[in-house]
Design an enzyme around this catalytic site. Structure first.
Site, mmCIF file in Angstrom:
data_model
loop_
_atom_site.group_PDB
_atom_site.id
_atom_site.type_symbol
_atom_site.label_atom_id
_atom_site.label_comp_id
_atom_site.label_asym_id
_atom_site.label_seq_id
_atom_site.Cartn_x
_atom_site.Cartn_y
_atom_site.Cartn_z
ATOM 1 N N HIS A 139 0.931 -1.163 -0.074
ATOM 2 C CA HIS A 139 -0.011 0.163 0.103
ATOM 3 C C HIS A 139 0.767 1.164 0.007
ATOM 4 O O HIS A 139 1.537 1.529 0.943
ATOM 5 C CB HIS A 139 -0.985 -0.218 1.390
ATOM 6 C CG HIS A 139 -1.990 -1.164 1.345
ATOM 7 N ND1 HIS A 139 -1.597 -2.328 1.832
ATOM 8 C CD2 HIS A 139 -3.219 -1.348 0.504
ATOM 9 C CE1 HIS A 139 -2.616 -3.308 1.486
ATOM 10 N NE2 HIS A 139 -3.250 -2.626 1.093
ATOM 11 N N CYS A 167 -12.394 -6.431 6.423
ATOM 12 C CA CYS A 167 -11.888 -6.573 5.352
ATOM 13 C C CYS A 167 -10.485 -7.285 5.425
ATOM 14 O O CYS A 167 -9.893 -7.148 6.611
ATOM 15 C CB CYS A 167 -11.537 -5.305 4.646
ATOM 16 S SG CYS A 167 -13.031 -4.235 4.335
ATOM 17 N N HIS A 185 -7.073 -9.695 3.338
ATOM 18 C CA HIS A 185 -6.390 -10.178 2.413
ATOM 19 C C HIS A 185 -6.255 -11.622 2.377
ATOM 20 O O HIS A 185 -5.848 -12.210 3.476
ATOM 21 C CB HIS A 185 -5.017 -9.856 1.951
ATOM 22 C CG HIS A 185 -5.187 -8.348 1.912
ATOM 23 N ND1 HIS A 185 -4.899 -7.534 3.163
ATOM 24 C CD2 HIS A 185 -5.320 -7.391 0.733
ATOM 25 C CE1 HIS A 185 -4.920 -6.283 2.601
ATOM 26 N NE2 HIS A 185 -5.286 -6.175 1.358
ATOM 27 N N GLU A 199 -8.097 -2.810 -5.063
ATOM 28 C CA GLU A 199 -8.203 -4.101 -4.759
ATOM 29 C C GLU A 199 -9.278 -4.720 -5.564
ATOM 30 O O GLU A 199 -10.383 -4.016 -6.139
ATOM 31 C CB GLU A 199 -8.621 -4.281 -3.360
ATOM 32 C CG GLU A 199 -7.717 -4.062 -2.447
ATOM 33 C CD GLU A 199 -7.927 -4.065 -0.838
ATOM 34 O OE1 GLU A 199 -7.424 -4.455 -0.039
ATOM 35 O OE2 GLU A 199 -9.398 -3.940 -0.621
ATOM 36 N N GLU A 246 -9.750 -10.361 14.218
ATOM 37 C CA GLU A 246 -10.073 -8.957 14.402
ATOM 38 C C GLU A 246 -11.235 -8.848 15.175
ATOM 39 O O GLU A 246 -11.468 -7.762 16.024
ATOM 40 C CB GLU A 246 -10.595 -8.108 13.020
ATOM 41 C CG GLU A 246 -9.115 -8.134 12.174
ATOM 42 C CD GLU A 246 -9.787 -7.437 10.940
ATOM 43 O OE1 GLU A 246 -10.694 -6.503 11.096
ATOM 44 O OE2 GLU A 246 -8.924 -7.353 9.746
#
Length: 193
Positions: A26, A68, A70, A117, A88
């Site tokens: 990022h 969210c 990956h 993304e 999370e």
């Protein structure tokens, strides 16, 4: 996140073309990579919103959808959804359903950092309360779906750019999020199948 966690890099057709360390992806020239968004619902159809932790690189302190993340290289995305919801939010998931197999977006922060993304969207249903991990989540709240969708789509709620874009698609699936149709996994981009 472990220091060597990698994300899957993609071409414009959604094929995997390599991996890169998550910590290096990022920036101002973020390459297209594979991710997911998830919306957690309870049995009453309320959605779990999260405020991103204040130390996050992208969109710190911003309210967004539930989670969210990956997928790791080779990890099926539903498994990644379950893994990240546990990490999370301390949630055990009753079920995970694919909703938007080809959602993709690009967003730029005021400081020039880009998020880019290919990000299939999932629904997760849970029966327990969230226990936020402060490394990832600053705050949580449950909101009735219709109220949330109305607030975002009318411009009355500040929300992450990807969530705002997803809401227009999700709202079209009907008023009851627990009865939205499940998408065909064959419609996922090649790297996500």
């Amino acid at each position: 996140m472990t220091p060597d966690e990698h994300v899957v890099l993609l071409d414009t057709d959604g094929n995997a073309i390599g991996t890169a360390p998550k910590t290096a992806v990022h920036g101002p020239d973020t390459p297209l990579h594979l991710a997911f968004s998830s919306y957690v619902f309870d049995r009453q159809g309320r959605v779990l919103l999260t405020r991103r932790a204040s130390h996050k690189l992208t969109w710190p302190d911003v309210w967004t959808n539930s989670c969210c993340g990956h997928p790791l290289p080779g990890e099926p995305i539903p498994d990644a959804v379950v893994r990240r919801l546990s990490y999370e939010l301390g949630l055990q998931v009753d079920r995970v359903d694919l909703l938007l197999p080809r959602f993709s977006y690009r967003a730029v922060m005021d400081n020039g950092i880009v998020e880019r993304e290919l990000c299939p969207v999932y629904r997760a249903v849970v029966s327990a309360e969230a226990v936020p991990n402060p490394d990832e989540v600053g705050q949580v709240r449950w909101v009735p779906w219709k109220e949330f969708a109305h607030d975002v789509l009318s411009g009355g709620m500040d929300i992450s750019p990807w969530c705002r874009e997803q809401l227009s698609h999700l709202d079209g699936l009907g008023p009851d999020p627990l009865s939205w149709p499940v998408a065909d996994p064959a419609d996922l981009p090649p790297a996500a199948r």
